[in-house]
Design a protein around this motif. Structure first.
Motif, PDB file in Angstrom:
ATOM      1  N   TRP A 293      -1.632   6.746   1.002  1.00  0.00           N
ATOM      2  CA  TRP A 293      -3.063   7.081   1.038  1.00  0.00           C
ATOM      3  C   TRP A 293      -3.898   6.013   0.348  1.00  0.00           C
ATOM      4  O   TRP A 293      -4.807   5.426   0.946  1.00  0.00           O
ATOM      5  CB  TRP A 293      -3.283   8.444   0.393  1.00  0.00           C
ATOM      6  CG  TRP A 293      -4.749   8.795   0.204  1.00  0.00           C
ATOM      7  CD1 TRP A 293      -5.471   8.743  -0.944  1.00  0.00           C
ATOM      8  CD2 TRP A 293      -5.642   9.232   1.213  1.00  0.00           C
ATOM      9  NE1 TRP A 293      -6.760   9.120  -0.733  1.00  0.00           N
ATOM     10  CE2 TRP A 293      -6.901   9.432   0.611  1.00  0.00           C
ATOM     11  CE3 TRP A 293      -5.515   9.474   2.582  1.00  0.00           C
ATOM     12  CZ2 TRP A 293      -8.010   9.861   1.302  1.00  0.00           C
ATOM     13  CZ3 TRP A 293      -6.630   9.915   3.275  1.00  0.00           C
ATOM     14  CH2 TRP A 293      -7.855  10.102   2.639  1.00  0.00           C
ATOM     15  N   PHE A 294      -3.570   5.727  -0.916  1.00  0.00           N
ATOM     16  CA  PHE A 294      -4.363   4.748  -1.646  1.00  0.00           C
ATOM     17  C   PHE A 294      -4.097   3.332  -1.163  1.00  0.00           C
ATOM     18  O   PHE A 294      -5.018   2.504  -1.094  1.00  0.00           O
ATOM     19  CB  PHE A 294      -4.063   4.859  -3.162  1.00  0.00           C
ATOM     20  CG  PHE A 294      -4.695   6.064  -3.792  1.00  0.00           C
ATOM     21  CD1 PHE A 294      -6.027   6.033  -4.185  1.00  0.00           C
ATOM     22  CD2 PHE A 294      -3.968   7.218  -3.982  1.00  0.00           C
ATOM     23  CE1 PHE A 294      -6.616   7.134  -4.770  1.00  0.00           C
ATOM     24  CE2 PHE A 294      -4.556   8.334  -4.567  1.00  0.00           C
ATOM     25  CZ  PHE A 294      -5.888   8.299  -4.963  1.00  0.00           C
ATOM     26  N   GLY A 295      -2.866   3.039  -0.815  1.00  0.00           N
ATOM     27  CA  GLY A 295      -2.556   1.705  -0.308  1.00  0.00           C
ATOM     28  C   GLY A 295      -3.225   1.444   1.026  1.00  0.00           C
ATOM     29  O   GLY A 295      -3.735   0.331   1.276  1.00  0.00           O
ATOM     30  N   GLY A 296      -3.246   2.458   1.897  1.00  0.00           N
ATOM     31  CA  GLY A 296      -3.910   2.295   3.187  1.00  0.00           C
ATOM     32  C   GLY A 296      -5.395   2.035   3.030  1.00  0.00           C
ATOM     33  O   GLY A 296      -5.972   1.207   3.755  1.00  0.00           O
ATOM     34  N   ARG A 297      -6.034   2.720   2.082  1.00  0.00           N
ATOM     35  CA  ARG A 297      -7.453   2.496   1.835  1.00  0.00           C
ATOM     36  C   ARG A 297      -7.686   1.074   1.325  1.00  0.00           C
ATOM     37  O   ARG A 297      -8.681   0.423   1.688  1.00  0.00           O
ATOM     38  CB  ARG A 297      -7.985   3.510   0.812  1.00  0.00           C
ATOM     39  CG  ARG A 297      -8.032   4.933   1.356  1.00  0.00           C
ATOM     40  CD  ARG A 297      -8.392   5.917   0.260  1.00  0.00           C
ATOM     41  NE  ARG A 297      -9.708   5.662  -0.266  1.00  0.00           N
ATOM     42  CZ  ARG A 297     -10.857   6.167   0.236  1.00  0.00           C
ATOM     43  NH1 ARG A 297     -10.794   6.979   1.290  1.00  0.00           N
ATOM     44  NH2 ARG A 297     -12.018   5.884  -0.303  1.00  0.00           N
ATOM     45  N   LYS A 298      -6.795   0.546   0.502  1.00  0.00           N
ATOM     46  CA  LYS A 298      -6.954  -0.817   0.005  1.00  0.00           C
ATOM     47  C   LYS A 298      -6.737  -1.834   1.115  1.00  0.00           C
ATOM     48  O   LYS A 298      -7.377  -2.904   1.132  1.00  0.00           O
ATOM     49  CB  LYS A 298      -5.965  -1.071  -1.138  1.00  0.00           C
ATOM     50  CG  LYS A 298      -6.339  -0.356  -2.425  1.00  0.00           C
ATOM     51  CD  LYS A 298      -5.633  -0.978  -3.626  1.00  0.00           C
ATOM     52  CE  LYS A 298      -6.182  -0.391  -4.923  1.00  0.00           C
ATOM     53  NZ  LYS A 298      -5.760  -1.125  -6.112  1.00  0.00           N
ATOM     54  N   VAL A 299      -5.814  -1.543   2.044  1.00  0.00           N
ATOM     55  CA  VAL A 299      -5.608  -2.448   3.185  1.00  0.00           C
ATOM     56  C   VAL A 299      -6.870  -2.489   4.035  1.00  0.00           C
ATOM     57  O   VAL A 299      -7.328  -3.575   4.474  1.00  0.00           O
ATOM     58  CB  VAL A 299      -4.388  -2.003   4.016  1.00  0.00           C
ATOM     59  CG1 VAL A 299      -4.339  -2.768   5.336  1.00  0.00           C
ATOM     60  CG2 VAL A 299      -3.103  -2.224   3.234  1.00  0.00           C
ATOM     61  N   MET A 300      -7.467  -1.312   4.286  1.00  0.00           N
ATOM     62  CA  MET A 300      -8.696  -1.268   5.088  1.00  0.00           C
ATOM     63  C   MET A 300      -9.852  -1.955   4.373  1.00  0.00           C
ATOM     64  O   MET A 300     -10.740  -2.512   5.012  1.00  0.00           O
ATOM     65  CB  MET A 300      -9.065   0.185   5.401  1.00  0.00           C
ATOM     66  CG  MET A 300      -8.120   0.840   6.410  1.00  0.00           C
ATOM     67  SD  MET A 300      -8.652   2.490   6.922  1.00  0.00           S
ATOM     68  CE  MET A 300      -8.497   3.383   5.401  1.00  0.00           C
ATOM     69  N   GLY A 301      -9.833  -1.924   3.034  1.00  0.00           N
ATOM     70  CA  GLY A 301     -10.899  -2.577   2.273  1.00  0.00           C
ATOM     71  C   GLY A 301     -10.628  -4.047   2.030  1.00  0.00           C
ATOM     72  O   GLY A 301     -11.424  -4.714   1.361  1.00  0.00           O
ATOM     73  N   GLY A 302      -9.523  -4.558   2.512  1.00  0.00           N
ATOM     74  CA  GLY A 302      -9.201  -5.965   2.357  1.00  0.00           C
ATOM     75  C   GLY A 302      -8.678  -6.319   0.972  1.00  0.00           C
ATOM     76  O   GLY A 302      -8.541  -7.504   0.648  1.00  0.00           O
ATOM     77  N   GLU A 303      -8.379  -5.325   0.131  1.00  0.00           N
ATOM     78  CA  GLU A 303      -7.865  -5.610  -1.205  1.00  0.00           C
ATOM     79  C   GLU A 303      -6.350  -5.828  -1.214  1.00  0.00           C
ATOM     80  O   GLU A 303      -5.777  -6.300  -2.201  1.00  0.00           O
ATOM     81  CB  GLU A 303      -8.195  -4.441  -2.148  1.00  0.00           C
ATOM     82  CG  GLU A 303      -9.682  -4.154  -2.277  1.00  0.00           C
ATOM     83  CD  GLU A 303      -9.933  -2.931  -3.146  1.00  0.00           C
ATOM     84  OE1 GLU A 303      -9.272  -2.831  -4.206  1.00  0.00           O
ATOM     85  OE2 GLU A 303     -10.756  -2.073  -2.763  1.00  0.00           O
ATOM     86  N   LEU A 304      -5.691  -5.460  -0.124  1.00  0.00           N
ATOM     87  CA  LEU A 304      -4.234  -5.527  -0.050  1.00  0.00           C
ATOM     88  C   LEU A 304      -3.841  -5.872   1.378  1.00  0.00           C
ATOM     89  O   LEU A 304      -4.507  -5.429   2.332  1.00  0.00           O
ATOM     90  CB  LEU A 304      -3.635  -4.161  -0.443  1.00  0.00           C
ATOM     91  CG  LEU A 304      -2.153  -4.116  -0.813  1.00  0.00           C
ATOM     92  CD1 LEU A 304      -1.933  -4.790  -2.171  1.00  0.00           C
ATOM     93  CD2 LEU A 304      -1.676  -2.664  -0.867  1.00  0.00           C
ATOM     94  N   THR A 305      -2.809  -6.682   1.541  1.00  0.00           N
ATOM     95  CA  THR A 305      -2.344  -7.015   2.886  1.00  0.00           C
ATOM     96  C   THR A 305      -1.370  -5.953   3.384  1.00  0.00           C
ATOM     97  O   THR A 305      -0.797  -5.184   2.606  1.00  0.00           O
ATOM     98  CB  THR A 305      -1.645  -8.376   2.903  1.00  0.00           C
ATOM     99  OG1 THR A 305      -0.424  -8.285   2.155  1.00  0.00           O
ATOM    100  CG2 THR A 305      -2.532  -9.461   2.293  1.00  0.00           C
ATOM    101  N   VAL A 306      -1.183  -5.946   4.700  1.00  0.00           N
ATOM    102  CA  VAL A 306      -0.224  -5.010   5.290  1.00  0.00           C
ATOM    103  C   VAL A 306       1.185  -5.306   4.782  1.00  0.00           C
ATOM    104  O   VAL A 306       1.978  -4.409   4.506  1.00  0.00           O
ATOM    105  CB  VAL A 306      -0.264  -5.110   6.838  1.00  0.00           C
ATOM    106  CG1 VAL A 306       0.802  -4.217   7.467  1.00  0.00           C
ATOM    107  CG2 VAL A 306      -1.630  -4.739   7.360  1.00  0.00           C
ATOM    108  N   GLY A 307       1.503  -6.606   4.634  1.00  0.00           N
ATOM    109  CA  GLY A 307       2.827  -6.988   4.133  1.00  0.00           C
ATOM    110  C   GLY A 307       3.061  -6.510   2.717  1.00  0.00           C
ATOM    111  O   GLY A 307       4.179  -6.104   2.349  1.00  0.00           O
ATOM    112  N   GLN A 308       2.012  -6.583   1.866  1.00  0.00           N
ATOM    113  CA  GLN A 308       2.168  -6.112   0.492  1.00  0.00           C
ATOM    114  C   GLN A 308       2.406  -4.610   0.438  1.00  0.00           C
ATOM    115  O   GLN A 308       3.213  -4.127  -0.353  1.00  0.00           O
ATOM    116  CB  GLN A 308       0.926  -6.497  -0.325  1.00  0.00           C
ATOM    117  CG  GLN A 308       0.831  -7.986  -0.621  1.00  0.00           C
ATOM    118  CD  GLN A 308      -0.473  -8.356  -1.296  1.00  0.00           C
ATOM    119  OE1 GLN A 308      -1.533  -7.774  -0.990  1.00  0.00           O
ATOM    120  NE2 GLN A 308      -0.423  -9.330  -2.200  1.00  0.00           N
ATOM    121  N   LEU A 309       1.677  -3.865   1.309  1.00  0.00           N
ATOM    122  CA  LEU A 309       1.911  -2.422   1.379  1.00  0.00           C
ATOM    123  C   LEU A 309       3.333  -2.146   1.882  1.00  0.00           C
ATOM    124  O   LEU A 309       4.013  -1.241   1.384  1.00  0.00           O
ATOM    125  CB  LEU A 309       0.880  -1.764   2.299  1.00  0.00           C
ATOM    126  CG  LEU A 309       1.008  -0.232   2.450  1.00  0.00           C
ATOM    127  CD1 LEU A 309       0.904   0.463   1.087  1.00  0.00           C
ATOM    128  CD2 LEU A 309      -0.032   0.300   3.422  1.00  0.00           C
TER     129      LEU A 309
END
Length: 634
Positions: A293-309
């Motif tokens: 949940w939180f990681g997906g929101r950060k990916v959508m916000g550009g704070e985290l890459t898909v690979g990092q998640l």
């Protein structure tokens, strides 16, 4: 006949449930670890292999995360980069296969070394345990049942051995994996790292509680296994008694009750174990859900890459199986603690009877045995079994001992080879106190033919030569001839090579006793003690045995303990015991002339042999005294 009749004997089928001392866990596990450390190279290699396997595992999240990011970037760049994306994925797949293979091989090697060390530790402990059982005094064996000792030496030993591979090495891998995973995730995103690791404290608490409960239930389970072992052992040893009294229903009920108790406890252990694993799974997937949940929101916000998640999810996936192993680690530790405690409890006992400091071998000049004002009691503060016993018997002389059951006759026999220590006075051989010489030299000099003729499930020759396995064949046959068993042995299918079965089941009671006499005669010790060893032999054969023994023991100090006076009336001196005291002594003729207890017993046996009913009022008095003595001893 009721199946639940209270007078039936046998093992109890219930065990009181008890808690355990948690402070014992570090102490017991330290001892097991110290024994594993006796193999330093293999232990070091096993730990290094486990650590290297963990490092190989931690490369996987980086490989997956990097591959996903590169593939995503190349695909966003357009169709022209599709081939490059596929190539990158192929390289990543190859590296994943290599890393997984290396991890698997290292885990296999670490597991192999751990099992090797565990088996080696168990081997040494089994030898030490068996050796300790040989060292411990009769007083110890009087207090504990053999079924419990067998369970400790077999089942408990397996629980102790399994901790090295299933507990120790897995714990090392788990700690390193959790610490490094948490560190790597923290470097990427502290908040997501906390979410990913949030299930660990709850799982640790839940599994720690499970470990305590499993330890309690495992100790109880071990005790129930001791009861089952005891029940089966008694039934097999007394199978003829069971059949003779049609006690099969009762024996089945007794065993079934013990088995049901064990089954109920096993089910309780399963409930504890799987409820903890279910709690672990719930907490794990709840943490993963929060991470998504939180990681997906950060990916959508550009704070985290898909690979990092993807890397975070891979870390959690890697942690799932090792965290599950916490249950196995706690189970192994719990079992090793209870099992090790029971094994070390026996290993740490100091034998009551052992060589005194500076003890020297027995030096035999003539071989004169003396009892000097001997008192004996089994327990400090307990009733006196023997009181002020004094006598002397030298080479070529025979001492007879007679008395009612419980008067202390067999106790005297057990004091000579120092199976027990006297409470007062002393026992000497040629003036040397038996407590001041080595046990090995003393028992080499004393031959004891006991009332119970125990035989091993082996050949006749192995049983007769047990005291001296290197005895010449002629000496073995001579001993058998002295015991009047040689002629019967020659008629057996394989002669002296015939196997006689468990406890000599293929022989009659009298044949077993004669075999036991032959075994006692083979080594030719300086002092011979026959503890009612002809009770099961008919009168004619006993006379021949006695005459042969008189020749074989002509130069030895001999003690004959018997209820049947014909076995000892030829003795140079006879002592009559009653309630642990010498009440009469003298030769057969002197005691008859005295007209006391010995004369009354002689008259009783003479009338019994003639078929007459004895009327001496002292007979009832002796019977009551014997019953009282047996009750005190019990």
């Amino acid at each position: 006949m009721s199946d639940s009749h209270p007078s039936r004997g046998g093992a109890a089928a219930s065990v009181e449930l008890q808690t355990v001392d948690l402070s014992a866990m570090p102490r017991v596990l330290r001892r097991i670890t110290a024994m594993a450390a006796e193999h330093p190279w293999r232990m070091t290699l096993a730990i290094l292999a486990a650590l290297a396997s963990t490092v190989a595992s931690l490369t996987l999240p980086h490989l997956f995360g990097g591959a996903v990011d590169r593939a995503h970037e190349m695909l966003l760049a357009g169709p022209a980069q599709a081939d490059a994306a596929r190539q990158a994925l192929l390289w990543t797949a190859g590296l994943v296969i290599v890393a997984s293979t290396v991890r698997g091989l290292l885990q296999m090697y670490s597991g192999y070394l751990g099992e090797w060390i565990g088996q080696s530790v168990a081997y040494k402990l089994r030898l030490r345990f068996f050796q300790q059982l040989q060292r411990l005094s009769f007083g110890f064996h009087d207090r504990i049942h053999s079924g419990d000792l067998i369970t400790r030496g077999m089942l408990d030993m397996e629980g102790l051995r399994g901790f090295i591979e299933q507990g120790l090495l897995r714990a090392v891998s788990l700690v390193l994996l959790v610490v490094l995973s948490a560190y790597m995730m923290w470097r990427t995103d502290p908040i997501l790292a906390l979410l990913a690791m949030s299930f660990v404290p709850f799982a640790g608490w839940r599994l720690a509680r499970m470990g305590y409960l499993l330890r309690v239930t495992w100790l109880q389970f071990q005790r129930l296994m001791s009861v089952l072992t005891l029940t089966m052992e008694e039934n097999l040893q007394g199978i003829r008694v069971v059949r003779a009294f049609a006690a099969k229903p009762f024996e089945m009920m007794k065993f079934d009750q013990a088995a049901l108790d064990a089954l109920a406890l096993a089910r309780r252990r399963l409930t504890v174990r799987f409820s903890a694993i279910a709690s672990l799974n719930i907490s794990f997937y709840a943490s993963m859900g929060l991470l998504l949940w939180f990681g997906g929101r950060k990916v959508m916000g550009g704070e985290l890459t898909v690979g990092q998640l993807t890397a975070f999810l891979t870390y959690m996936t890697l942690l799932q199986a090792p965290v599950r192993m916490i249950a196995m680690i706690f189970m192994a530790a719990a079992r090793a603690t209870s099992s090790g405690g029971r094994v070390f409890e026996v290993l740490d006992i100091e034998p009551e009877i052992q060589d005194a400091p500076g003890a020297k071998p027995l030096e035999v000049a003539r071989g004169v045995l003396r009892f000097e004002h001997v008192d004996f009691r089994y327990d400090a503060g307990g009733p006196l079994i023997l009181s002020d016993i004094s006598f002397e018997v030298g080479p070529g002389k025979t001492l007879g001992i007679v008395g009612p059951p419980g008067s202390g006759k067999s106790t005297i026999a057990n004091l000579v080879p120092r199976f027990y220590d006297v409470s007062a006075g002393r026992v000497t051989v040629d003036g040397q106190d038996v407590r001041e010489v080595t046990l090995a030299s003393l028992r080499d000099h004393v031959g004891l033919v006991q009332q119970e003729a125990f035989l091993f499930d082996a050949s006749v020759i192995n049983n007769v030569a047990y005291a001296d396995p290197w005895a010449e064949e002629e000496r073995i046959k001579s001993a058998a001839s002295t015991a009047q068993i040689h002629d019967y042995i020659t008629t057996m299918p394989a002669g002296y090579e015939t196997r006689i079965g468990e406890r000599g089941v293929s022989l009659s009671g009298g044949q077993r006793q004669r075999m036991s006499i032959a075994r006692g005669v083979v080594p030719g010790p300086g002092i011979m003690i026959f503890d009612d060893s002809t009770a099961a032999i008919d009168a004619v054969t006993e006379k021949r045995v006695r005459e042969a023994l008189s020749s074989a023991t002509r130069q030895k100090a001999t003690i004959i303990i018997a209820h049947r006076l014909s076995s000892l009336m030829h003795a140079d001196e006879i002592i009559v015991l009653d309630d642990g005291r010498i009440i009469e002594r003298g030769t057969h003729a002197e005691l008859l002339a005295l007209g006391g207890e010995y004369a009354a017993l002689y008259e009783l046996q003479s009338k019994s042999d003639a078929g007459a009913l004895p009327e001496d009022p002292r007979i009832e008095q002796r019977r009551k005294a014997a019953e009282k003595a047996e009750a005190v001893k019990a």
